[in-house]
Scaffold this active site. Structure first.
Site, PDB file in Angstrom:
ATOM      1  N   GLU A 166     -21.533 -43.891   9.515  1.00 55.53           N
ATOM      2  CA  GLU A 166     -22.897 -43.544   9.669  1.00 55.53           C
ATOM      3  C   GLU A 166     -23.515 -43.893  10.863  1.00 55.53           C
ATOM      4  O   GLU A 166     -24.542 -44.602  10.603  1.00 55.53           O
ATOM      5  CB  GLU A 166     -23.739 -43.638   8.425  1.00 55.53           C
ATOM      6  CG  GLU A 166     -23.078 -43.116   7.053  1.00 55.53           C
ATOM      7  CD  GLU A 166     -23.795 -43.387   5.722  1.00 55.53           C
ATOM      8  OE1 GLU A 166     -24.848 -44.083   5.866  1.00 55.53           O
ATOM      9  OE2 GLU A 166     -23.600 -42.873   4.721  1.00 55.53           O
ATOM     10  N   GLU A 349     -18.488 -39.881   1.423  1.00 55.07           N
ATOM     11  CA  GLU A 349     -19.494 -40.910   0.281  1.00 55.07           C
ATOM     12  C   GLU A 349     -20.280 -39.590  -0.355  1.00 55.07           C
ATOM     13  O   GLU A 349     -20.630 -38.760   0.395  1.00 55.07           O
ATOM     14  CB  GLU A 349     -20.249 -41.516   1.035  1.00 55.07           C
ATOM     15  CG  GLU A 349     -19.796 -43.286   1.340  1.00 55.07           C
ATOM     16  CD  GLU A 349     -20.937 -43.802   2.070  1.00 55.07           C
ATOM     17  OE1 GLU A 349     -21.955 -43.804   1.804  1.00 55.07           O
ATOM     18  OE2 GLU A 349     -20.563 -44.822   3.060  1.00 55.07           O
TER      19      GLU A 349
HETATM   20  O1  IFM Z   1     -25.143 -47.909   0.303  1.00 59.88           O
HETATM   21  C1  IFM Z   1     -25.174 -46.949   1.122  1.00 59.88           C
HETATM   22  C2  IFM Z   1     -23.895 -46.994   2.083  1.00 59.88           C
HETATM   23  O2  IFM Z   1     -23.716 -48.344   2.795  1.00 59.88           O
HETATM   24  C3  IFM Z   1     -24.000 -45.981   3.389  1.00 59.88           C
HETATM   25  N1  IFM Z   1     -24.151 -44.561   2.772  1.00 59.88           N
HETATM   26  C4  IFM Z   1     -25.384 -44.732   1.912  1.00 59.88           C
HETATM   27  C5  IFM Z   1     -25.292 -45.642   0.728  1.00 59.88           C
HETATM   28  C6  IFM Z   1     -26.568 -45.280  -0.119  1.00 59.88           C
HETATM   29  O3  IFM Z   1     -27.583 -45.698   0.632  1.00 59.88           O
END
Ligand code: IFM
Length: 442
Positions: A166, A349
Site C-alpha cells: 500500500e 487484504e
Molecule cells: O492494518 C492495516 C494494514 O497494515 C494495511 N492495510 C489496512 C489495514 C487495516 O487498517
C-alpha cells in the site's frame, strides 16, 4: 451446500505485518523503526500505545504457526522488518534477524503453507529516515540491497514476493497528513518525488528478487487506492466508474504497467512533477508476475449523470467508519484486469474491525465479521466466475494487532488477542473460515 466453489488451486490466506505483530522491538540486533520512533511522540497513537510488544509473535511463532495449520491456510502473507535485517539501513546484515524469518518460512513449509513475503510494510529503519527517508533517492538503492540480502537467504524456499504494501497509504498518511510514521507534512513536490523513489525501489527490488532467487519467484506489489463503485451495474455507470478508477490509480499503475506517468495528471502538476533520471521508467515497469490489491470498502459511488457521492452516514459501516460495500471486491478486480491486464491478481487484504470481546462462555462470537467476509468472498467469486485471474484471498488479519495510530483499539483479527496476557483465542470467524477453506468455497 457449497454455492460458491473456488478453483482447486485458489490461495486461501491470511495476512499480517511485522510491526503490527512481532514485538521484540529491540531484540537480537533490531534497530529502531520509524514506527517505534513515531509512537513515542505524545498524541501520535491512542493512549501512547507502541508496537514494542504487540502480539509478541517473535517469541510465540510456533503457537501462531500451529494456529495457521489448524485453520488450514494455504498461504500466509507476512512482512519482514528491514531494521532486523540491516539495522543501519545500509551495510552489515544481521544474521539473527534473517534466522528468525528463516525459521518462520521453514515452519510454514513444514505445514504446507506457502509464504508470501512483503518486503516493506511501513517499518523503515529510523536511521534512514534521518537521512531523508523516502525523500532521498539513495533509500531506493538501500532497499534493493536489503531485498537482495533477504532473497539470498530465503529465495531457495519462498517463491511469492511483494515489494511494497500500500504505497499510496504510507506515503499520504506518513508524509502528507502526518498521522502515520514518520509524521511529516511535506509539500506536493516532495510527495511526488517520494512516489517516484518508492516505485524506483520497487523496480530495483524486482530485479534483486529475480537475480538472487534460487527457486523461480513470483514477484509483484501490493497496491491500494481509492476505489469507486458504480451506483448500480449498468453500462453507463460502469463506464463512468472505470474512468474514475483510472484517474485515482494511474499515478502508480501507469508507471508500473506502462512505464510512463499519466499525461493529464503530469500536466496538472506543473512544477510539482518529480525529478526522473534516465532509465528510471524502465526499471519501474519491470514485468510483474502478479499484482495484489487491498480493499476494505468503496471510496464513493458513481452515477454517470449525477457524478460521485459518498455513502450517507446511515450506511452500514465497520468500527473504522468504512462503508461495507462487498461488490467493491469484484469491481476493483475487474477494473484492474480491464485497464492493466496483470497475469494474476491476489486480494491481499480484506477484513473488518469490530469491538469484539470474550463472552461469558469464554468465546468471541463475531457474527458480523463472518457476514462481512462471506459477502466479500461472494463478490470475489463473481470475479473468478467471469474469468478474471483472481487467484487468492488473504483475510486481514490473522490476529488482533497493533493498528497503527489506533494502537490496540481496533480488532481486525479472526483470532482474538488478549493484550494483557497475550493469550490467543480463535474467534467464531476463525472456525467459519477454516470451514470455507476446507470446502474450497461457501
Ligand atoms: O492494518 C492495516 C494494514 O497494515 C494495511 N492495510 C489496512 C489495514 C487495516 O487498517
Amino acid at each position: 451446500m457449497v454455492y460458491h466453489q473456488f478453483p482447486k488451486d485458489f490461495l486461501w490466506g491470511a495476512a499480517t505485518a511485522s510491526a503490527q505483530i512481532e514485538g521484540a522491538a529491540d531484540e537480537d540486533g533490531k534497530s529502531v523503526s520509524v514506527w517505534d520512533e513515531f509512537a513515542k511522540r505524545p498524541g501520535a497513537t491512542r493512549n501512547g500505545q507502541t508496537p514494542n510488544i504487540a502480539c509478541d509473535h517473535y517469541h510465540r511463532m510456533e503457537e501462531d504457526l500451529n494456529l495457521m495449520k489448524n485453520l488450514g491456510l494455504r498461504a500466509y502473507r507476512f512482512s519482514i522488518a528491514w531494521p532486523r535485517i540491516i539495522p543501519e539501513g545500509v551495510g552489515a546484515v544481521n544474521p539473527k534477524g534473517l534466522d528468525f524469518y528463516a525459521r518462520l518460512v521453514d515452519g510454514l513449509l513444514e505445514r504446507n503453507i506457502a509464504p508470501l513475503i512483503t518486503l516493506y510494510h511501513w517499518d523503515l529503519p529510523q536511521v534512514l529516515e534521518e537521512k531523508g527517508g523516502w525523500r532521498n533517492r539513495q533509500t531506493a538503492y538501500a532497499f534493493q540491497d536489503y531485498t537482495a540480502a533477504v532473497v539470498k537467504k530465503l529465495g531457495d524456499r519462498a517463491t511469492l514476493w511483494a515489494t511494497f504494501n500500500e504505497s499510496p497509504c504510507f506515503i499520504n498518511l506518513g508524509y502528507r497528513t502526518g498521522i502515520h510514521a514518520p509524521g511529516a507534512k511535506e509539500p506536493e513536490k516532495t510527495i511526488r518525488q517520494i512516489y517516484h523513489h518508492v516505485m524506483l525501489a520497487h523496480g530495483l527490488a524486482i530485479q534483486a528478487i529475480r537475480a538472487n532467487a534460487k527457486k523461480k519467484p513470483s514477484a509483484g506489489i501490493v497496491h491500494c487506492q481509492n476505489v469507486p463503485q458504480p451506483i448500480f451495474d449498468s453500462p453507463e455507470h460502469v463506464e463512468a466508474t472505470r474512468k474514475s478508477f483510472y484517474k485515482q490509480g494511474a499515478w502508480m499503475l501507469d508507471p508500473l504497467f506502462k512505464g510512463k506517468y499519466p499525461e493529464e495528471e503530469w500536466r496538472e502538476l506543473g512544477a510539482n512533477v518529480p525529478d526522473i533520471q534516465n532509465g528510471d521508467m524502465e526499471i519501474i515497469s519491470q514485468p510483474m508476475d502478479y499484482i495484489g490489491y487491498n480493499i476494505y470498502g468503496a471510496s464513493e459511488f458513481i452515477h454517470a449523470k449525477n457524478g460521485s457521492g459518498i455513502a450517507e452516514p446511515m450506511y452500514p459501516r465497520t468500527e473504522m467508519g468504512w462503508a461495507i460495500t462487498p461488490d467493491i471486491i469484484y469491481w476493483y478486480a475487474r477494473f484492474l484486469h480491464e485497464l492493466y491486464n496483470p497475469p494474476i491478481i491476489y486480494l491481499t487484504e480484506n477484513g473488518c474491525a469490530y469491538p469484539d470481546d470474550i463472552n461469558d462462555s469464554g468465546r468471541v462470537d463475531d457474527y458480523a465479521r463472518i457476514e462481512y467476509i462471506s459477502a466479500h468472498l461472494k463478490s470475489a467469486h463473481r470475479a473468478v466466475k467471469e474469468g478474471i485471474p483472481l487467484k487468492g484471498y488473504f483475510v486481514w488479519t490473522l490476529m488482533d494487532n497493533f493498528e497503527w495510530a489506533f494502537g490496540y483499539y481496533r480488532r481486525f483479527g479472526i483470532i482474538f488477542t488478549n493484550f494483557e496476557t497475550l493469550q490467543r483465542i480463535p474467534k467464531l470467524s476463525y472456525e467459519w473460515y477454516a470451514n470455507v477453506i476446507k470446502n474450497n468455497g461457501l
